[in-house]
Scaffold this active site. Structure first.
Site, short mmCIF file in Angstrom:
data_model
loop_
_atom_site.label_atom_id
_atom_site.label_comp_id
_atom_site.label_asym_id
_atom_site.label_seq_id
_atom_site.Cartn_x
_atom_site.Cartn_y
_atom_site.Cartn_z
N ALA A 278 0.82 -1.22 0.00
CA ALA A 278 0.00 0.00 0.00
C ALA A 278 0.85 1.26 0.00
CB ALA A 278 -0.93 0.00 1.22
N SER A 279 2.15 1.13 0.12
CA SER A 279 3.05 2.27 0.25
C SER A 279 3.41 2.84 -1.11
CB SER A 279 4.33 1.84 0.99
OG SER A 279 5.37 2.77 0.79
N THR A 280 3.12 4.12 -1.30
CA THR A 280 3.41 4.78 -2.57
C THR A 280 4.90 4.80 -2.88
OG1 THR A 280 3.37 6.89 -1.38
CG2 THR A 280 1.36 6.24 -2.53
#
Length: 214
Positions: free
Chosen positions: A18-20
């Site tokens: 989920a980490s950009t």
């Protein structure tokens, strides 16, 4: 006389799907590590339990709107500079439990890196929902893997479920509080895509600090 092999420097790459900014690191880490002469261990984990421990129910980029606005624009700039596609996914953050379990299987079987890049490309390059099996199965199939069977295994295998919990607890023990994070063999922690090169330099002994003097 047989020469003693020189130890290979190594860095653990801790990332959350989920980490950009983990997207940016995942797409460049192998080339950067090869140039630095550093081996990479891919370590997928979940940030949710870590955030929950800080009293956060969602991403800090959602909790702090100004920070979120900056991050999305920064991602657009950074992706463009790297020649990467970028599209903001909806929802954000996504539920990445299934993808993380699959990545752990991939870590055991040798396909974690291409799978992780495929997930990130689908999520942040194309804006697709990677929480869904119908997104992940074709990604696995595209790697020549049995997508349906692997998804079924990730959903049912208690050992994989427990492994993800243990890995996330390991992240907490390392002091990891965000992603991407990089941990060198001597325990040095670096956080953020903009610290990837520093982590590789430290691991390779080319940093100007203590590692270079060892």
């Amino acid at each position: 006389m047989v020469a003693t092999p020189k130890p290979v420097s190594s860095v653990e790459f801790w990332y959350e799907f989920a980490s950009t900014y983990s997207y940016l690191s995942a797409m460049r880490i192998e080339a950067a590590a090869a140039e630095a002469g550093v081996a990479i261990t891919w370590r997928p984990f979940l940030l949710g339990p870590i955030f929950a421990g800080q009293g956060w129910s969602t991403s800090p980029f959602n909790l702090y709107p100004a920070k979120g606005r900056y991050m999305w624009r920064d991602m657009e700039r950074s992706a463009a500079a790297m020649g990467l596609p970028f599209r903001r996914p909806d929802p954000f953050p996504q539920n990445t439990l299934l993808a993380a379990r699959l990545a752990l299987i991939g870590a055991q079987e040798g396909w974690v890196a291409p799978f992780s890049r495929a997930v990130y490309t689908a999520e942040f390059g194309e804006g697709r929902d990677v929480s869904k099996a119908e997104t992940l199965v074709p990604l696995l199939d595209g790697l020549g893997l049995a997508g349906q069977q692997l998804v079924a295994r990730a959903r049912a295998d208690e050992a994989i479920k427990n492994r993800l919990k243990i890995v996330t607890e390991d992240a907490q023990r390392h002091g990891i509080f965000g992603a991407p994070s990089f941990v060198t063999a001597d325990g040095e922690l670096f956080w953020g895509n903009d610290r990837l090169d520093d982590a590789l330099a430290w691991a390779a002994g080319t940093h100007g600090g203590a590692a270079a003097r060892r």
